[in-house]
Design a protein around this motif. Sequence first.
Motif, PDB file in Angstrom:
ATOM      1  N   THR A 202       0.768  -1.204  -0.192  1.00  0.00           N
ATOM      2  CA  THR A 202      -0.094   0.071   0.223  1.00  0.00           C
ATOM      3  C   THR A 202       0.753   1.249   0.053  1.00  0.00           C
ATOM      4  O   THR A 202       0.664   2.163  -0.448  1.00  0.00           O
ATOM      5  N   THR A 203       2.109   1.152   0.670  1.00  0.00           N
ATOM      6  CA  THR A 203       2.836   2.199   0.811  1.00  0.00           C
ATOM      7  C   THR A 203       3.457   2.462  -0.661  1.00  0.00           C
ATOM      8  O   THR A 203       3.664   3.741  -1.260  1.00  0.00           O
ATOM      9  N   LEU A 204       3.925   1.458  -1.083  1.00  0.00           N
ATOM     10  CA  LEU A 204       4.684   1.444  -2.671  1.00  0.00           C
ATOM     11  C   LEU A 204       3.563   2.076  -3.632  1.00  0.00           C
ATOM     12  O   LEU A 204       3.986   2.850  -4.534  1.00  0.00           O
ATOM     13  N   GLN A 205       2.301   1.670  -3.479  1.00  0.00           N
ATOM     14  CA  GLN A 205       1.161   2.102  -4.419  1.00  0.00           C
ATOM     15  C   GLN A 205       1.197   3.565  -4.030  1.00  0.00           C
ATOM     16  O   GLN A 205       0.941   4.420  -4.923  1.00  0.00           O
ATOM     17  N   ALA A 206       1.241   4.340  -2.913  1.00  0.00           N
ATOM     18  CA  ALA A 206       0.957   5.598  -2.541  1.00  0.00           C
ATOM     19  C   ALA A 206       2.195   6.252  -3.206  1.00  0.00           C
ATOM     20  O   ALA A 206       2.000   7.532  -3.835  1.00  0.00           O
ATOM     21  N   ILE A 207       3.355   5.604  -3.181  1.00  0.00           N
ATOM     22  CA  ILE A 207       4.463   6.580  -3.813  1.00  0.00           C
ATOM     23  C   ILE A 207       4.496   6.367  -5.332  1.00  0.00           C
ATOM     24  O   ILE A 207       4.696   7.524  -6.040  1.00  0.00           O
ATOM     25  N   ALA A 208       3.994   5.284  -5.823  1.00  0.00           N
ATOM     26  CA  ALA A 208       3.894   5.259  -7.366  1.00  0.00           C
ATOM     27  C   ALA A 208       2.763   6.510  -7.942  1.00  0.00           C
ATOM     28  O   ALA A 208       2.969   6.873  -8.807  1.00  0.00           O
ATOM     29  N   THR A 209       1.721   6.560  -7.017  1.00  0.00           N
ATOM     30  CA  THR A 209       0.698   7.366  -7.602  1.00  0.00           C
ATOM     31  C   THR A 209       1.168   8.776  -7.306  1.00  0.00           C
ATOM     32  O   THR A 209       0.971   9.617  -8.029  1.00  0.00           O
ATOM     33  N   ALA A 210       1.944   9.128  -6.075  1.00  0.00           N
ATOM     34  CA  ALA A 210       2.538  10.801  -5.752  1.00  0.00           C
ATOM     35  C   ALA A 210       3.682  11.124  -6.439  1.00  0.00           C
ATOM     36  O   ALA A 210       3.855  12.432  -6.579  1.00  0.00           O
ATOM     37  N   LYS A 211       4.424   9.997  -6.887  1.00  0.00           N
ATOM     38  CA  LYS A 211       5.808  10.272  -7.393  1.00  0.00           C
ATOM     39  C   LYS A 211       6.314  11.533  -6.572  1.00  0.00           C
ATOM     40  O   LYS A 211       6.755  12.526  -7.253  1.00  0.00           O
ATOM     41  N   PRO A 212       6.753  11.277  -5.414  1.00  0.00           N
ATOM     42  CA  PRO A 212       7.327  12.309  -4.544  1.00  0.00           C
ATOM     43  C   PRO A 212       8.543  12.888  -5.161  1.00  0.00           C
ATOM     44  O   PRO A 212       9.515  12.173  -5.601  1.00  0.00           O
ATOM     45  N   LYS A 213       8.919  14.326  -5.196  1.00  0.00           N
ATOM     46  CA  LYS A 213      10.368  14.796  -5.736  1.00  0.00           C
ATOM     47  C   LYS A 213      11.387  14.876  -4.686  1.00  0.00           C
ATOM     48  O   LYS A 213      12.412  15.288  -4.882  1.00  0.00           O
ATOM     49  N   ASP A 214      10.727  15.058  -3.332  1.00  0.00           N
ATOM     50  CA  ASP A 214      11.989  15.249  -2.262  1.00  0.00           C
ATOM     51  C   ASP A 214      11.479  14.551  -1.011  1.00  0.00           C
ATOM     52  O   ASP A 214      10.408  13.962  -1.061  1.00  0.00           O
ATOM     53  N   LEU A 215      12.221  14.606   0.021  1.00  0.00           N
ATOM     54  CA  LEU A 215      11.973  13.960   1.302  1.00  0.00           C
ATOM     55  C   LEU A 215      10.652  14.644   2.003  1.00  0.00           C
ATOM     56  O   LEU A 215       9.917  13.526   2.554  1.00  0.00           O
ATOM     57  N   ARG A 216      10.483  15.847   1.980  1.00  0.00           N
ATOM     58  CA  ARG A 216       9.326  16.377   2.513  1.00  0.00           C
ATOM     59  C   ARG A 216       7.868  15.758   1.998  1.00  0.00           C
ATOM     60  O   ARG A 216       6.984  15.336   2.598  1.00  0.00           O
ATOM     61  N   GLN A 217       7.983  15.622   0.627  1.00  0.00           N
ATOM     62  CA  GLN A 217       6.903  15.122  -0.070  1.00  0.00           C
ATOM     63  C   GLN A 217       6.484  13.787   0.177  1.00  0.00           C
ATOM     64  O   GLN A 217       5.406  12.890   0.342  1.00  0.00           O
ATOM     65  N   LEU A 218       7.595  12.876   0.240  1.00  0.00           N
ATOM     66  CA  LEU A 218       7.509  11.482   0.603  1.00  0.00           C
ATOM     67  C   LEU A 218       7.252  11.455   2.143  1.00  0.00           C
ATOM     68  O   LEU A 218       6.447  10.327   2.202  1.00  0.00           O
ATOM     69  N   GLY A 219       7.714  12.080   3.116  1.00  0.00           N
ATOM     70  CA  GLY A 219       7.438  11.765   4.292  1.00  0.00           C
ATOM     71  C   GLY A 219       5.962  12.093   4.831  1.00  0.00           C
ATOM     72  O   GLY A 219       5.432  11.568   5.864  1.00  0.00           O
ATOM     73  N   VAL A 220       5.104  12.584   3.978  1.00  0.00           N
ATOM     74  CA  VAL A 220       3.904  12.709   4.401  1.00  0.00           C
ATOM     75  C   VAL A 220       2.789  11.483   3.704  1.00  0.00           C
ATOM     76  O   VAL A 220       1.739  11.392   4.021  1.00  0.00           O
ATOM     77  N   LEU A 221       3.523  10.549   3.306  1.00  0.00           N
ATOM     78  CA  LEU A 221       2.700   9.580   2.562  1.00  0.00           C
ATOM     79  C   LEU A 221       2.438   8.330   3.544  1.00  0.00           C
ATOM     80  O   LEU A 221       3.306   8.404   4.622  1.00  0.00           O
TER      81      LEU A 221
END
Length: 677
Positions: free
Chosen positions: A626-645
Amino acid sequence: MSTDDLLAALDDDQRAVADHLTGPLCVLAGAGTGKTRAITYRIANGVRTGTYDPRTVLAVTFTARAAGEMRSRLRDLGVGGVQARTFHAAALRQLSYFWPTAVGGQLPRIAEHKASLVAEAAGRLGLGADRVAVRDLAGEVEWAKVSLVTADDYVARAARAGREAVAGHDHATVARLLSVYEDVKGERGVIDFEDVLLLLVGVLLERDDVAAEVRRQYRHFVVDEYQDVSPLQQRLLDLWLGGRRELCVVGDVSQTIYSFTGATPSYLTEFPRRYEGAAVVRLVRDYRSTPQVVDLANKVLARAGRHRNAAAVELVAQRPSSVPVRFETYDDDLAEARGVAERITALEREGVALSEIAVLYRTNGQSEALEQALADAGIGYLVRGGERFFSRREVREAIVLLRGAVRASAEQPMPAAVRDVLSSVGWAQDPPAARGAARERWESLSSLVGLADDLHAARGADMAGLVAELDDRMAAQHAPTVAGVTLASFHAAKGLEWDAVFLVGVSEGLLPISLAEGDDAVAEERRLLYVGVTRAREHLQISFARARTVGGRASRKRSRFLDGIWPEGTGAGGAGLSRRGAARARTESFLSDNPADAELFERLRGWRGDVARAISKPAYTVLHDTTLQAIATAKPKDLRQLGVLRGIGATKLEAYGPQVLAVVRGEDVDVEAWLAR
């Protein structure tokens, strides 16, 4: 509010309680049936009709929080002057008042803990006693005292009660310890908490003048949670009454979970025989929980068979139908903790406040994995039994400032004045983005703001009223609601309720716990599960893990208490799939519904497999699908964007964040080289 309006707010059974103002009354109240409402309205009705002078009413319960809640509700009904206290608080108040004249001098200091006293007594007897042994021996000392068992009769009474050897010591040895324990206390000039009740019993027995004065003061008695009364507490209650019959008791035999401390439901079940002609009212309408939760609670009790008490109440749900109870099986404790964290995240997104979510377990040792999983998921939590709310520095500072602002804020509406005062110590309308200490401080101050709003709306309270309420709550340790998931043992959760409850570790060996030997002990473990189930208003999930550790032997079995209840062949949510099959189905659905993200998802899954092999752990312990799915959908560009998933906490972000971002950018990641850095 007129008396008619007051009673109109009650259902027929509650009204029967509130209308019965004189003579003995026994209320058998099921979980969530509004027992506190019924007895506070009864007291208010008695005061309004002139039947009671509020100063002559003593309402006794078992926790300072419950007593504080009762006083608060009575104030909301416009009734002041009623004494609502715990047994110990009421006894200490009386003992402190009468001691100088009845005994002379000052009341001895009360030892906060028995541990050092028990340890010294054990040492004098040459008993090897580590911390755990001292704790167990202290528990046995407490049982003996509340059961009115002395050192001289301990051996016979302990045998009749079926008490096991304590810390490896036989009954004769424990009897000697009881005697030496009293010597140690005397030499130190201290008393323990049980002595407060014992000494007051002695004073009332020996001094007729003192007993007469107490009985002139208190003429009407209410005892809540009566199923938990001990022989010592019952003896004190009998002396307070002095043969009178103005007594209302309220209890639920199905919530008797403290027999190991000396509590017994026999006083509740035998009440109609002890008080001939006593009225008995059953409260069965459950206003707390949905029909799905109520049905499960009734089934848990129904399967007790011959061990079900005839006084047990079968609940009747009053709320609309809602979501089904969820039953989950996990591979291990770590997976269970992470699964619970994921579900909590989903509930929060659905609008369930974190303060309305609790995770309950049988032993405190189960909390560690849950704390880590919640921290990794970025979910705030508080462990019930941790630092007390009113001991927090920011709370103490805020109350000092509010007390100082009582006069200065007379021209301003109280809620606005509170906001102005607390803004000077860091409160703001919006919470800080950061978690940790800054967020915890804001949550504490925000709970004071919320309390101010509630009091102003309910009573029109001003700043002086707020400060008085806070003083009363401090004395009772009745904290306002603080945001964050509650972690608590089943025992610590009694008397509380939440919108969503997770019962974890519901397996043989934990519930019933392996130490529960004999039918009575196992029956009490069943009641413990019933208490856990009935804490939930709407969302309830029950789970267990097949193994304790990752990769461990899957030898655990679900609790026998769920035989015939647990939906066979079902996994997540009872959907008819195994947990792993359900997860696979969700993943396949994601890939088919999101073809643009499927390639990135597969790259992330490949990277996760490389990491798992390199650290010799299962893939799901790195990141869930589920976390990988969220990453694949959001495509974060930095650690801040990644950290909110969801599923990315501080630990995961530090360990894997840069690698994940590299995969998202389409770069090749040398996992071995990265881990070697």
